[in-house]
Design an enzyme around this catalytic site. Structure first.
Site, short mmCIF file in Angstrom:
data_model
loop_
_atom_site.label_atom_id
_atom_site.label_comp_id
_atom_site.label_asym_id
_atom_site.label_seq_id
_atom_site.Cartn_x
_atom_site.Cartn_y
_atom_site.Cartn_z
N GLU A 23 69.78 1.06 7.07
CA GLU A 23 68.92 -0.06 7.45
C GLU A 23 67.62 0.40 8.12
O GLU A 23 66.71 -0.39 8.30
CB GLU A 23 69.67 -1.02 8.37
CG GLU A 23 70.75 -1.79 7.67
CD GLU A 23 71.38 -2.86 8.54
OE1 GLU A 23 70.82 -3.19 9.61
OE2 GLU A 23 72.44 -3.37 8.14
N ALA A 82 68.44 -4.31 10.62
CA ALA A 82 68.22 -5.37 9.62
C ALA A 82 69.25 -6.47 9.78
O ALA A 82 68.94 -7.65 9.66
CB ALA A 82 68.25 -4.79 8.21
N TYR A 83 70.50 -6.08 10.04
CA TYR A 83 71.55 -7.07 10.24
C TYR A 83 71.23 -7.95 11.45
O TYR A 83 71.22 -9.17 11.36
CB TYR A 83 72.91 -6.38 10.43
CG TYR A 83 74.04 -7.37 10.61
CD1 TYR A 83 74.62 -7.98 9.51
CD2 TYR A 83 74.51 -7.71 11.88
CE1 TYR A 83 75.65 -8.91 9.67
CE2 TYR A 83 75.52 -8.63 12.05
CZ TYR A 83 76.09 -9.22 10.94
OH TYR A 83 77.09 -10.16 11.09
N ALA A 84 70.94 -7.31 12.60
CA ALA A 84 70.66 -8.07 13.82
C ALA A 84 69.46 -8.98 13.64
O ALA A 84 69.49 -10.16 13.99
CB ALA A 84 70.45 -7.12 14.98
N LYS A 127 70.16 -11.92 11.09
CA LYS A 127 71.06 -12.95 11.62
C LYS A 127 70.36 -13.76 12.72
O LYS A 127 70.55 -14.98 12.82
CB LYS A 127 72.37 -12.33 12.12
CG LYS A 127 73.24 -11.78 10.99
CD LYS A 127 73.62 -12.87 9.98
CE LYS A 127 74.58 -12.40 8.94
NZ LYS A 127 75.06 -13.48 8.07
#
Length: 183
Positions: free
Chosen positions: A29, A81-83, A86
């Site tokens: 990421e 990227a996830y954090a 979301k």
């Protein structure tokens, strides 16, 4: 482009649930391609699909439900990227709720912690990670898919008819957002 061109497969649409998610490990990421891929799945697709079916949802005075993550509120894993995606999904819930309220469309979200799914397999299958995560949950267990479905059913039902722009944290914890002992 494929989403916009897809034919509508139903006569009406009352409820749209976004429950997609992607995460990449081993610092993927941190690279442009990995970052873009995760954001495309976790955030961009939510907007694209919501907009694609907006007219049907407005006609039905429908409900949109976006499954996000507690990772939207605090970094639970070191995946940027996830954090970010979301967290962006939580803000998208608020923006769409505001934009579409006048048409009778309610937009809400769910932010679960660990639930045993394909996406959490990397934690669930690793004893040390699993126990460390479990130690932070006062209910002393992980959530279930059925419990998240219950939150979604509430948000989609007339019982939540005056609820919009909200993301319900379903994580088995006590006010962790404000409790430094649970950080």
């Amino acid at each position: 482009a494929a989403i916009a061109a897809a034919p509508e497969p139903f006569d009406s649409l009352d409820i749209l649930v976004h429950s997609q998610g992607a995460v990449l490990y081993k610092r993927q990421e941190f690279q442009r391609a990995g970052f873009d891929k995760v954001v495309a799945v976790n955030l961009s697709s939510v907007m694209q699909i919501s907009e694609r079916f907006h007219a049907s949802l407005a006609a039905a005075k429908g409900s949109v439900i976006v499954v996000s993550s507690i990772g939207a509120f605090k970094a639970t894993i070191a995946n940027p990227a996830y954090a970010a995606s979301k967290a962006g999904a939580v803000q998208l819930v608020r923006a769409l709720a505001l934009a579409w309220a006048g048409e009778g469309v309610r937009v809400n979200g769910i932010a679960p912690s660990l639930v045993d799914t394909k996406m959490t397999k990397v934690t669930m299958d690793h004893a040390e990670r699993r126990e460390k995560a479990l130690a932070k949950i006062p209910l002393a267990r992980f959530g279930t898919v059925e419990e998240m479905a219950g939150v979604a059913l509430f948000l989609a039902s007339p019982l939540a008819g005056f609820v919009t722009g909200q993301t319900i944290v379903a994580d088995g914890r006590k006010l962790w957002l404000y409790d430094p002992d649970l950080q």
